[in-house]
Design a protein around this motif. Structure first.
Motif, PDB file in Angstrom:
ATOM      1  N   VAL A  91      14.087 125.188  27.516  1.00 15.35           N
ATOM      2  CA  VAL A  91      12.952 125.459  26.631  1.00 15.35           C
ATOM      3  C   VAL A  91      11.755 124.613  27.029  1.00 15.35           C
ATOM      4  O   VAL A  91      11.883 123.564  27.641  1.00 15.35           O
ATOM      5  N   VAL A  92      10.589 125.101  26.670  1.00 14.34           N
ATOM      6  CA  VAL A  92       9.352 124.344  26.794  1.00 14.34           C
ATOM      7  C   VAL A  92       9.108 123.671  25.453  1.00 14.34           C
ATOM      8  O   VAL A  92       9.214 124.305  24.414  1.00 14.34           O
ATOM      9  N   PHE A  93       8.784 122.384  25.467  1.00 20.65           N
ATOM     10  CA  PHE A  93       8.502 121.659  24.228  1.00 20.65           C
ATOM     11  C   PHE A  93       6.993 121.632  24.037  1.00 20.65           C
ATOM     12  O   PHE A  93       6.288 120.936  24.739  1.00 20.65           O
ATOM     13  N   ASP A  94       6.535 122.380  23.075  1.00 25.78           N
ATOM     14  CA  ASP A  94       5.119 122.695  22.934  1.00 25.78           C
ATOM     15  C   ASP A  94       4.521 122.083  21.684  1.00 25.78           C
ATOM     16  O   ASP A  94       4.849 122.494  20.573  1.00 25.78           O
ATOM     17  N   THR A  95       3.612 121.128  21.856  1.00 19.64           N
ATOM     18  CA  THR A  95       2.965 120.534  20.691  1.00 19.64           C
ATOM     19  C   THR A  95       1.905 121.462  20.099  1.00 19.64           C
ATOM     20  O   THR A  95       1.309 121.141  19.079  1.00 19.64           O
ATOM     21  N   GLY A  96       1.694 122.613  20.735  1.00 20.47           N
ATOM     22  CA  GLY A  96       0.714 123.565  20.243  1.00 20.47           C
ATOM     23  C   GLY A  96       1.313 124.713  19.461  1.00 20.47           C
ATOM     24  O   GLY A  96       0.625 125.686  19.157  1.00 20.47           O
ATOM     25  N   SER A  97       2.576 124.658  19.122  1.00 23.85           N
ATOM     26  CA  SER A  97       3.194 125.646  18.244  1.00 23.85           C
ATOM     27  C   SER A  97       4.264 124.932  17.426  1.00 23.85           C
ATOM     28  O   SER A  97       4.507 123.742  17.634  1.00 23.85           O
ATOM     29  N   PHE A 191       2.820 120.867  13.558  1.00 26.48           N
ATOM     30  CA  PHE A 191       3.120 120.651  12.141  1.00 26.48           C
ATOM     31  C   PHE A 191       3.558 121.953  11.466  1.00 26.48           C
ATOM     32  O   PHE A 191       3.255 123.054  11.935  1.00 26.48           O
ATOM     33  N   GLY A 192       4.242 121.793  10.347  1.00 24.60           N
ATOM     34  CA  GLY A 192       4.829 122.935   9.657  1.00 24.60           C
ATOM     35  C   GLY A 192       3.829 123.957   9.172  1.00 24.60           C
ATOM     36  O   GLY A 192       4.177 125.128   8.980  1.00 24.60           O
ATOM     37  N   SER A 193       2.578 123.557   8.962  1.00 21.04           N
ATOM     38  CA  SER A 193       1.585 124.495   8.432  1.00 21.04           C
ATOM     39  C   SER A 193       1.260 125.623   9.399  1.00 21.04           C
ATOM     40  O   SER A 193       0.697 126.645   8.989  1.00 21.04           O
ATOM     41  N   VAL A 248      -5.157 112.382  13.010  1.00 21.65           N
ATOM     42  CA  VAL A 248      -5.198 113.842  13.081  1.00 21.65           C
ATOM     43  C   VAL A 248      -6.235 114.315  12.068  1.00 21.65           C
ATOM     44  O   VAL A 248      -6.199 113.937  10.900  1.00 21.65           O
ATOM     45  N   SER A 249      -7.161 115.132  12.516  1.00 26.87           N
ATOM     46  CA  SER A 249      -8.266 115.550  11.657  1.00 26.87           C
ATOM     47  C   SER A 249      -7.948 116.802  10.853  1.00 26.87           C
ATOM     48  O   SER A 249      -8.544 117.041   9.798  1.00 26.87           O
ATOM     49  N   SER A 250      -7.048 117.602  11.347  1.00 31.61           N
ATOM     50  CA  SER A 250      -6.647 118.821  10.649  1.00 31.61           C
ATOM     51  C   SER A 250      -5.181 119.059  10.950  1.00 31.61           C
ATOM     52  O   SER A 250      -4.813 119.333  12.095  1.00 31.61           O
ATOM     53  N   VAL A 251      -4.333 118.953   9.933  1.00 33.25           N
ATOM     54  CA  VAL A 251      -2.895 119.054  10.141  1.00 33.25           C
ATOM     55  C   VAL A 251      -2.506 120.502  10.392  1.00 33.25           C
ATOM     56  O   VAL A 251      -2.820 121.398   9.615  1.00 33.25           O
ATOM     57  N   GLY A 252      -1.843 120.712  11.477  1.00 34.62           N
ATOM     58  CA  GLY A 252      -1.414 122.028  11.951  1.00 34.62           C
ATOM     59  C   GLY A 252      -1.115 121.844  13.413  1.00 34.62           C
ATOM     60  O   GLY A 252       0.007 121.536  13.815  1.00 34.62           O
ATOM     61  N   PHE A 253      -2.165 121.980  14.246  1.00 34.71           N
ATOM     62  CA  PHE A 253      -2.086 121.526  15.626  1.00 34.71           C
ATOM     63  C   PHE A 253      -2.308 120.017  15.632  1.00 34.71           C
ATOM     64  O   PHE A 253      -2.689 119.418  14.623  1.00 34.71           O
ATOM     65  N   TRP A 254      -2.084 119.388  16.777  1.00 34.74           N
ATOM     66  CA  TRP A 254      -2.383 117.961  16.908  1.00 34.74           C
ATOM     67  C   TRP A 254      -3.872 117.848  17.256  1.00 34.74           C
ATOM     68  O   TRP A 254      -4.251 117.609  18.396  1.00 34.74           O
ATOM     69  N   GLU A 255      -4.677 118.020  16.231  1.00 34.42           N
ATOM     70  CA  GLU A 255      -6.132 118.094  16.397  1.00 34.42           C
ATOM     71  C   GLU A 255      -6.807 116.797  15.986  1.00 34.42           C
ATOM     72  O   GLU A 255      -6.460 116.179  14.976  1.00 34.42           O
ATOM     73  N   VAL A 256      -7.789 116.385  16.785  1.00 36.14           N
ATOM     74  CA  VAL A 256      -8.554 115.171  16.512  1.00 36.14           C
ATOM     75  C   VAL A 256     -10.040 115.473  16.644  1.00 36.14           C
ATOM     76  O   VAL A 256     -10.433 116.476  17.241  1.00 36.14           O
ATOM     77  N   ALA A 277     -10.806 118.664  19.316  1.00 40.28           N
ATOM     78  CA  ALA A 277      -9.920 118.670  20.480  1.00 40.28           C
ATOM     79  C   ALA A 277      -8.485 118.743  20.001  1.00 40.28           C
ATOM     80  O   ALA A 277      -8.122 118.186  18.957  1.00 40.28           O
ATOM     81  N   ILE A 278      -7.662 119.455  20.768  1.00 41.21           N
ATOM     82  CA  ILE A 278      -6.238 119.576  20.484  1.00 41.21           C
ATOM     83  C   ILE A 278      -5.469 119.009  21.668  1.00 41.21           C
ATOM     84  O   ILE A 278      -5.750 119.350  22.818  1.00 41.21           O
ATOM     85  N   VAL A 279      -4.534 118.126  21.401  1.00 41.07           N
ATOM     86  CA  VAL A 279      -3.678 117.579  22.455  1.00 41.07           C
ATOM     87  C   VAL A 279      -2.444 118.460  22.528  1.00 41.07           C
ATOM     88  O   VAL A 279      -1.674 118.550  21.580  1.00 41.07           O
TER      89      VAL A 279
END
Length: 393
Positions: A91-97, A191-193, A248-256, A277-279
């Motif tokens: 599997v790919v471990f994806d911080t964007g999903s 994140f779960g959202s 984190v500025s917006s919980v969902g993606f790892w957004e700053v 920006a999203i990491v």
């Protein structure tokens, strides 16, 4: 990432070992392996994070290192096990999903994708089926199937009755998935959202089951070397100095919040229009608004070659700095080089316009900086990466 910003998929790899924290729940270490690229097709590559199931060397937890063949020098992936007894899948471990999905064996076989490993529900004694439909939309199309529940093992950590998707339609992944058997599924670490179906994420389940020393995970991406993903902590051998923290500025993606993007030590150009920006461990490149990327490429003397920016390998190039939390995180011109073909060096940067403009800081950024994803405190820590990973045998 899902359709929230019409995710474009690039490519990524992970490999996993396990380790224990004395007197505390385990911290899982996972070595990642970077592989040579046989062809450059990053526009359609599927880059995300991935993890190698650790059954290995720690006496208390065990670990297994798995070397996975790969054709792309922009991909990190590894293994998990699903079902009882465990069925190993890449599997790919994806911080964007934020969802875990694995392919169904009957569906892949019917589609002639036998090169991939797939999950066989009938071989698992703990499988629980569901008729609830799973659908996630990527930039190139959909991936769909049905939700189900079963045991999932990530290294020495095990989740029982965990809900994930058993997928029978992978058309949204395009030729990279159908032509190459590099990874089988995707495990989201967002994140779960942003989880499709509102189901618990892997991180939520690991923390709720009290298997982690801390609610964090850390990524080290090796440069033509194995890397390491750590659950429940970080690995001090893979970074230098202290972490610089950005909330984190917006919980969902790892957004700053992105303060600015600048070019050159003398700040030949400073861009402040795009402030997000999203990491993303699931994106191979740096991705930004097309006009901003074009401006940066022009200052670097880059030209477009087959939809990618290329520069003369004999030239010198200015650095790019991303200002996060009041601190500049610099990437040298050399850090930006993704591949070389004769005298042409391909830059790991791409323009992409989205309804809500942002920068995606993918593997090019994460190779330079060790990133601690603090899921508990909803913040990101950045430190300079250091050295090749340990315990690679």
């Amino acid at each position: 990432m899902a359709s929230t910003y019409n995710r474009l998929l690039f490519v990524f790899i992970v490999s996993v070992p396990a380790a224990a924290v004395i007197g505390l729940p385990p911290m899982m270490r996972m070595p990642l392996k970077r592989q040579k690229m046989e062809r450059l097709d990053l526009h359609h590559s599927i880059s995300m994070s991935a993890l190698n199931s650790a059954m290995g060397r720690q006496e208390s937890l065990g670990r297994a290192d798995v070397v996975l063949e790969n054709k792309y020098n922009a991909e990190y992936f590894g293994e998990i096990e699903v079902g009882t007894p465990g069925q190993a899948l890449s599997v790919v471990f994806d911080t964007g999903s934020a969802n875990l999905w694995v392919p169904d064996n009957l569906a892949l076989s019917a589609q002639g994708l036998s090169g991939h490993r797939a999950f066989s529900p009938t071989l698992s004694s703990t499988y629980r089926e569901s008729r609830t439909i799973f659908n996630i939309q990527y930039g190139s199309g959909p991936v769909s199937g049905v939700y189900c529940s079963d045991a999932v093992s990530i290294g020495g950590l095990k989740l029982t009755d965990f809900t994930f998707a058993n997928v029978d339609n992978v058309s949204g992944l395009g030729a990279l998935y159908t032509d190459d058997a590099t990874f089988d599924g995707i495990l989201g670490l967002g994140f779960g959202s942003i989880a499709e179906g509102g189901i618990p994420t892997v991180m939520q389940a690991l923390w709720d089951s009290k298997q982690l020393a801390e609610p964090v995970f850390g990524f080290f991406l090796g440069d033509v070397e194995q890397g390491e993903l750590v659950f429940g902590g970080v690995d001090p051998q893979h970074y230098t100095g202290n972490f610089s923290w950005v909330p984190v500025s917006s919980v969902g993606f790892w957004e700053v919040v992105l303060d600015s993007v600048s070019v050159g030590a003398e700040k030949l150009l400073t861009l402040t229009k795009t402030r997000r920006a999203i990491v993303d461990s699931g994106t191979s490149l740096l991705v930004g608004p097309a006009a901003e990327v074009q401006a940066i490429a022009s200052l670097m003397g880059a030209t477009v070659v087959q939809k990618h920016y290329g520069v003369n390998c004999q030239d010198s190039w200015p650095s790019i700095s991303f200002s996060l939390g009041g601190k500049d995180f610099e990437l040298s011109g050399g850090d930006l080089i993704l591949a070389q073909s004769g005298g042409l060096c391909v830059l790991g940067i791409q323009g992409l316009d989205m309804p809500n403009p942002l920068w995606i800081l993918g593997d090019v950024f994460m190779r330079k900086y060790y990133v601690q994803f603090d899921w508990g405190q909803k913040r990101l820590g950045f430190a300079l990466s250091a050295g090749p990973p340990t315990n690679l045998v």
